[in-house]
Design an enzyme around this catalytic site. Structure first.
Site, PDB file in Angstrom:
ATOM      1  N   HIS A  37       0.913  -1.162  -0.013  1.00  9.27           N
ATOM      2  CA  HIS A  37      -0.016   0.014  -0.164  1.00  9.27           C
ATOM      3  C   HIS A  37       0.816   1.343  -0.013  1.00  9.27           C
ATOM      4  O   HIS A  37       0.426   2.337  -0.676  1.00  9.27           O
ATOM      5  CB  HIS A  37      -0.955   0.130   1.357  1.00  9.27           C
ATOM      6  CG  HIS A  37      -1.952  -1.068   1.239  1.00  9.27           C
ATOM      7  ND1 HIS A  37      -1.943  -1.869   2.256  1.00  9.27           N
ATOM      8  CD2 HIS A  37      -3.096  -1.164   0.722  1.00  9.27           C
ATOM      9  CE1 HIS A  37      -2.880  -2.785   2.241  1.00  9.27           C
ATOM     10  NE2 HIS A  37      -3.507  -2.369   1.201  1.00  9.27           N
ATOM     11  N   GLN A  61     -18.288  -6.697  -0.089  1.00 15.28           N
ATOM     12  CA  GLN A  61     -17.499  -7.504  -1.084  1.00 15.28           C
ATOM     13  C   GLN A  61     -16.993  -8.769  -0.209  1.00 15.28           C
ATOM     14  O   GLN A  61     -16.143  -9.522  -0.867  1.00 15.28           O
ATOM     15  CB  GLN A  61     -16.234  -6.822  -1.616  1.00 15.28           C
ATOM     16  CG  GLN A  61     -14.928  -6.209  -0.482  1.00 15.28           C
ATOM     17  CD  GLN A  61     -14.025  -5.311  -1.085  1.00 15.28           C
ATOM     18  OE1 GLN A  61     -14.172  -4.369  -1.230  1.00 15.28           O
ATOM     19  NE2 GLN A  61     -13.027  -5.786  -1.430  1.00 15.28           N
ATOM     20  N   SER A 187      -2.515  -7.917   3.259  1.00 16.86           N
ATOM     21  CA  SER A 187      -2.917  -7.569   4.634  1.00 16.86           C
ATOM     22  C   SER A 187      -3.299  -8.901   5.245  1.00 16.86           C
ATOM     23  O   SER A 187      -3.338  -8.947   6.548  1.00 16.86           O
ATOM     24  CB  SER A 187      -4.130  -6.734   4.545  1.00 16.86           C
ATOM     25  OG  SER A 187      -4.034  -5.494   4.061  1.00 16.86           O
TER      26      SER A 187
HETATM   27  O1  PAF Z   1      -8.314  -3.818  -2.942  1.00 15.87           O
HETATM   28  C1  PAF Z   1      -8.917  -3.401  -1.950  1.00 15.87           C
HETATM   29  O2  PAF Z   1      -8.275  -3.127  -1.153  1.00 15.87           O
HETATM   30  C2  PAF Z   1     -10.365  -3.235  -1.841  1.00 15.87           C
HETATM   31  O3  PAF Z   1     -10.994  -4.226  -2.834  1.00 15.87           O
HETATM   32  C3  PAF Z   1     -10.827  -2.077  -2.572  1.00 15.87           C
HETATM   33  C4  PAF Z   1     -10.501  -1.516  -3.862  1.00 15.87           C
HETATM   34  C5  PAF Z   1     -10.322  -0.817  -1.489  1.00 15.87           C
HETATM   35  C6  PAF Z   1     -12.414  -1.779  -2.485  1.00 15.87           C
HETATM   36  O4  PAF Z   1     -12.690  -1.930  -1.105  1.00 15.87           O
END
Ligand code: PAF
Length: 284
Positions: A37, A61, A187
């Site tokens: 990140h 998600q 993560s």
């Molecule tokens: O890649 C991620 O961490 C997630 O899928 C995102 C793009 C932040 C959407 O929640």
């Protein structure tokens, strides 16, 4: 660095920056920030004067409730990592700020892009990703958004979303970052315990084996079948898929010559932790 939890507050910061002619970059995340990140935020900071990082664990998600409930949370550390990497604003909304109490999301059909591989194994996953990224893009109004190539299929889905609904927003794909021993940074890696941390290296090893066959497409299929058999014998490993695809369309590549967009992709559960990885195939 500013922090904001509301869309109105975020918009007033971004509008003020735009009024000063600043370019606004956006890095969406679900927190638990790692060097992968940080590299996205650094890339954004090189290209933009204002860098918004969102930290939001998106409930819609997750196709697996346990995965959502055990997703690592570490806001204080995340704020430090974001600032250190060059973020100027962290947007960390409450779930109601984005969803207004209604977690129902519309189904998304981008053909094989949303129905194959991750879309097939994680039913509804891309519906939730598209729903939240659409909300975030509308809230942030960035000039460019930065996504990791580790989530290669997600990146292709987001490119399609931006092409259809956010004309003018640049989507920048950024290289996957690995641990020194080759494990793709994620993560979820903090949940790999005991010998499973070592076992997880198998994914990168498999991708390298396929890449070694990149000049001989017919041998790729043999290698894929051999890996599937090996994985079936491995303790604590459940291989979900391993294949060679076009990294833009996510259609499988079978016999033809390996082209510039060919990628090997893999997903597996290792010790109950779901991992994905990929590598661009290069015939050398
Ligand atoms: O890649 C991620 O961490 C997630 O899928 C995102 C793009 C932040 C959407 O929640």
């Amino acid at each position: 660095m500013n922090t904001s939890t509301t869309i109105d507050e975020l918009k007033s910061i971004v509008h003020a920056s735009k009024a000063k002619g600043k370019r606004v970059g956006f890095v969406p995340t679900m927190g638990a920030l790692h060097p992968g990140h940080a590299s996205l935020i650094e890339r954004a900071a090189q290209a933009c004067e204002e860098v918004v990082v969102s930290i939001f664990v998106n409930p819609t998600q997750f196709n697996n409730r346990k995965d959502f409930e055990t997703y690592p949370l570490m806001m204080d550390k995340d704020l430090e990592v974001a600032q250190e990497a060059g973020a100027t604003v962290v947007f960390a909304p409450h779930v109601d700020e984005l969803y207004g109490g209604d977690l129902a999301v519309a189904p998304v059909d981008y053909g094989p892009l949303t129905s194959s591989y991750e879309g097939q194994k994680r039913k509804g996953h891309f519906d939730g990703v598209v729903a939240v990224v659409r909300k975030l893009f509308s809230a942030v109004e960035a000039d460019a958004a930065f996504f990791g190539e580790k989530d290669l299929q997600q990146l292709a889905v987001i490119r399609k979303l931006a092409e259809d609904e956010f004309i003018g927003l640049e989507i920048a794909g950024c290289p996957l970052i690995r641990e020194p021993d080759g494990l793709a940074m994620s993560s979820r890696n903090v949940r790999l315990v005991g010998e499973f941390r070592q076992t997880a290296l198998a994914l990168h090893g498999w991708l390298n084996r396929i890449n070694n066959q990149a000049c001989k497409p017919s041998d790729i299929q043999t290698a894929l079948r051999a890996i599937e058999s090996e994985a079936a014998e491995m303790e604590g490993v459940e291989l979900e898929y391993i294949d060679v695809v076009n990294g833009l369309s996510f259609e499988p590549l079978r016999d033809g010559p390996v082209g510039p967009d060919a990628f090997a992709i893999v997903a597996a559960q290792v010790g109950g932790v779901r991992l994905i990885d990929n590598c661009a195939l290069a015939c050398s």
